[in-house]
Write an enzyme that holds these catalytic residues in place. Structure first.
Site, PDB file in Angstrom:
ATOM      1  N   PRO A  23       0.837  -1.213   0.000  1.00  0.00           N
ATOM      2  CG  PRO A  23       0.049  -1.037   2.179  1.00  0.00           C
ATOM      3  CD  PRO A  23       0.726  -1.976   1.247  1.00  0.00           C
ATOM      4  CB  THR A  25      -0.124   7.511   1.076  1.00  0.00           C
ATOM      5  OG1 THR A  25      -0.948   6.785   1.980  1.00  0.00           O
ATOM      6  CG2 THR A  25      -0.570   8.956   1.023  1.00  0.00           C
ATOM      7  CD  GLN A  99      -2.968   0.307   4.156  1.00  0.00           C
ATOM      8  OE1 GLN A  99      -2.691   1.446   3.789  1.00  0.00           O
ATOM      9  NE2 GLN A  99      -2.101  -0.482   4.760  1.00  0.00           N
ATOM     10  CG  HIS A 176      -2.622   1.219   7.659  1.00  0.00           C
ATOM     11  ND1 HIS A 176      -1.544   0.685   8.332  1.00  0.00           N
ATOM     12  CD2 HIS A 176      -2.134   2.284   6.969  1.00  0.00           C
ATOM     13  CE1 HIS A 176      -0.459   1.404   8.060  1.00  0.00           C
ATOM     14  NE2 HIS A 176      -0.797   2.377   7.234  1.00  0.00           N
ATOM     15  N   GLY A 177      -3.113  -1.741  10.299  1.00  0.00           N
ATOM     16  CA  GLY A 177      -2.785  -1.786  11.729  1.00  0.00           C
ATOM     17  C   GLY A 177      -1.313  -1.518  11.972  1.00  0.00           C
ATOM     18  CE1 TYR A 181      -0.199   7.541   9.821  1.00  0.00           C
ATOM     19  CE2 TYR A 181       0.695   5.454   9.046  1.00  0.00           C
ATOM     20  CZ  TYR A 181       0.698   6.842   9.033  1.00  0.00           C
ATOM     21  OH  TYR A 181       1.577   7.529   8.253  1.00  0.00           O
ATOM     22  NE  ARG A 228       1.722  -3.243   5.116  1.00  0.00           N
ATOM     23  CZ  ARG A 228       2.615  -2.430   4.569  1.00  0.00           C
ATOM     24  NH1 ARG A 228       2.504  -1.135   4.682  1.00  0.00           N
ATOM     25  NH2 ARG A 228       3.628  -2.917   3.879  1.00  0.00           N
ATOM     26  N   GLY A 314       7.103  -2.303  -2.477  1.00  0.00           N
ATOM     27  CA  GLY A 314       6.497  -0.984  -2.560  1.00  0.00           C
ATOM     28  C   GLY A 314       7.157  -0.113  -3.603  1.00  0.00           C
TER      29      GLY A 314
HETATM   30  C1  FMN Z   1       5.198   6.829  -1.046  1.00  0.00           C
HETATM   31  C2  FMN Z   1       4.886   5.811   0.021  1.00  0.00           C
HETATM   32  C3  FMN Z   1       3.627   5.791   0.601  1.00  0.00           C
HETATM   33  C4  FMN Z   1       3.292   4.813   1.554  1.00  0.00           C
HETATM   34  N1  FMN Z   1       2.012   4.768   2.031  1.00  0.00           N
HETATM   35  C5  FMN Z   1       1.618   3.723   2.817  1.00  0.00           C
HETATM   36  C6  FMN Z   1       0.249   3.542   3.157  1.00  0.00           C
HETATM   37  O1  FMN Z   1      -0.648   4.288   2.731  1.00  0.00           O
HETATM   38  N2  FMN Z   1      -0.058   2.483   3.942  1.00  0.00           N
HETATM   39  C7  FMN Z   1       0.892   1.613   4.418  1.00  0.00           C
HETATM   40  O2  FMN Z   1       0.561   0.660   5.140  1.00  0.00           O
HETATM   41  N3  FMN Z   1       2.204   1.760   4.091  1.00  0.00           N
HETATM   42  C8  FMN Z   1       2.583   2.771   3.288  1.00  0.00           C
HETATM   43  N4  FMN Z   1       3.894   2.868   2.881  1.00  0.00           N
HETATM   44  C9  FMN Z   1       4.868   1.816   3.263  1.00  0.00           C
HETATM   45  C10 FMN Z   1       4.951   0.752   2.160  1.00  0.00           C
HETATM   46  O3  FMN Z   1       3.756  -0.012   2.102  1.00  0.00           O
HETATM   47  C11 FMN Z   1       6.124  -0.225   2.390  1.00  0.00           C
HETATM   48  O4  FMN Z   1       5.964  -0.834   3.646  1.00  0.00           O
HETATM   49  C12 FMN Z   1       7.481   0.464   2.344  1.00  0.00           C
HETATM   50  O5  FMN Z   1       7.605   1.273   1.179  1.00  0.00           O
HETATM   51  C13 FMN Z   1       8.618  -0.576   2.367  1.00  0.00           C
HETATM   52  O6  FMN Z   1       8.543  -1.419   1.238  1.00  0.00           O
HETATM   53  P1  FMN Z   1       9.564  -1.210  -0.006  1.00  0.00           P
HETATM   54  O7  FMN Z   1      10.945  -1.270   0.592  1.00  0.00           O
HETATM   55  O8  FMN Z   1       9.286  -2.361  -0.929  1.00  0.00           O
HETATM   56  O9  FMN Z   1       9.274   0.122  -0.614  1.00  0.00           O
HETATM   57  C14 FMN Z   1       4.255   3.854   1.959  1.00  0.00           C
HETATM   58  C15 FMN Z   1       5.547   3.910   1.397  1.00  0.00           C
HETATM   59  C16 FMN Z   1       5.856   4.851   0.424  1.00  0.00           C
HETATM   60  C17 FMN Z   1       7.230   4.829  -0.212  1.00  0.00           C
END
Ligand code: FMN
Length: 364
Positions: A23, A25, A99, A176-177, A181, A228, A314
């Site tokens: 997920p 944002t 989410q 989203h846990g 948050y 999560r 991500g």
């Molecule tokens: C731009 C951005 C926005 C994110 N928004 C959320 C979100 O809305 N909800 C969430 O659970 N995690 C969010 N995350 C965390 C990601 O889900 C993920 O855990 C994190 O990027 C690590 O994974 P990666 O190394 O593959 O990027 C966000 C991360 C990034 C980079």
């Protein structure tokens, strides 16, 4: 890499591969209406090659919104916007979960309707930091503690948003846990100072999380619900003194429900993925969080070693919309994005090309 590219089936989940898009944002929804960006359907369709797409966090009620451009699942107009996204993903044969997000204290009166105060388990503020609002960065304020009646309403708002999500065509929802948050603010001992039934002990601190999961599962079916968590995650000034005991208790309480999955984001000292794997009989989705994007190779190892069934990636998905196809064909990956993460329009959102388009041209 082979392990990540194999299909995965369990319960209602039928995934084309074991790669989930984590997920993320993007802050591009209409800030007044909370309707997803007009580009969102294209953005998610471009990434529908993921076995499982998990959307950006979506607010479940007006006080749940964390910042500018966050979409909601509260109004009919928002649901109509999401219907375009789910139709686009399904046209490509993808699977998509929404989410469901409540930020608790991680917001600001400038973001909330009528300048209301953020709500939280207890009136504990984020110290010495600022938060992004439509007026730029502002100091955090001290949230007010939710009453027991308001906690009940918030639980029902999660369930109502889940129902809307399914009506809008989503295959399921992820609660989203994680990441400090509202749900995790209840779980962590430094943000939950309550002495009523929602605090005071491991069971008390887990009560909000379990009530939300149970209400959402009742509303749409447990096999459409993921949760999560990010045990021992210090992000957003959280401190969990005994993450192992707490999250083992949570896993034990929820395992019998038969949820679609448990999504474990590992970034603390406690080796949560390996530990919880032994107590979770259902699907486990794993993600790691660090300064560099989680590596597909490490994810493939988790699947090979039996620690995870599905691996969430991500940042790499932002710049490599056809990430699973690139992994399948050994096409070099683009690096993670350095700009345009939050807010704005099409730029940095739907303009990253699919490398496999070139491949199709080359191979006819
Ligand atoms: C731009 C951005 C926005 C994110 N928004 C959320 C979100 O809305 N909800 C969430 O659970 N995690 C969010 N995350 C965390 C990601 O889900 C993920 O855990 C994190 O990027 C690590 O994974 P990666 O190394 O593959 O990027 C966000 C991360 C990034 C980079």
């Amino acid at each position: 890499m082979r392990e990540l590219l194999e299909p995965y089936r369990a319960g209602r989940l039928e995934l084309a591969n074991r790669v989930a898009m984590a997920p993320m944002t993007r802050g591009r929804a209409d800030d007044v209406t909370g309707v997803p960006s007009p580009y969102a359907a294209t953005y998610y369709r471009q990434r529908a090659g993921a076995g499982l797409l998990i959307t950006e966090g979506v607010y479940v009620n007006a006080l749940a919104k964390g910042g500018p451009g966050i979409p909601g699942l509260v109004t009919d107009a928002q649901a109509r916007g999401w219907r375009e996204v789910t139709d686009a993903v399904h046209t490509e044969g993808g699977t998509v979960f929404a989410q469901l997000w409540h930020v608790g204290r991680m917001t600001h009166p400038r973001t909330l309707p009528d300048g209301e105060l953020p709500v939280a388990p207890s009136a504990v503020a984020i110290e010495g930091r600022q938060i992004f609002t439509r007026d730029g960065l502002l100091d955090h304020v001290t949230p007010r503690a939710l009453t027991v009646a308001e906690i009940g309403r918030t639980v029902r708002d999660f369930a109502a948003a889940a129902r809307r999500a399914i009506e809008a065509g989503f295959d399921g929802v992820e609660i989203h846990g994680a990441n400090g948050y509202l749900v995790q603010q209840f779980i962590a001992d430094n943000t939950n100072l309550r002495t009523d039934g929602y605090g005071g002990s491991v069971t008390g601190r887990l009560r909000f999380a379990t009530e939300v999961v149970e209400a959402v599962a009742d509303a749409v079916g447990a096999d459409r619900v993921g949760l999560r968590i990010s045990p021992d995650n210090a992000e957003n000034q959280l401190a969990e003194a005994d993450a192992r005991t707490t999250y083992r208790a949570l896993a034990d309480a929820l395992d019998p429900l038969g949820l679609a999955y448990l999504h474990v984001l590992e970034n603390g000292a406690y080796g949560a993925v390996a530990d919880l794997r032994t107590r979770w009989s259902g699907t486990l989705v794993a993600n790691t969080n660090g300064p560099v994007p989680s590596s597909p190779e490490a994810g493939a190892r988790l699947v090979r070693d039996g620690h995870a069934d599905v691996v969430a990636l991500g940042r790499l998905f932002l710049t490599n919309p056809d990430l699973p196809a690139r992994l399948a064909h050994g096409i070099p990956l683009a690096g993670p994005p350095t700009e345009n993460l939050y807010g704005g329009g099409a730029e940095g959102y739907i303009d990253y090309p699919a490398a496999t388009d070139d491949l199709k041209v080359l191979t006819g």
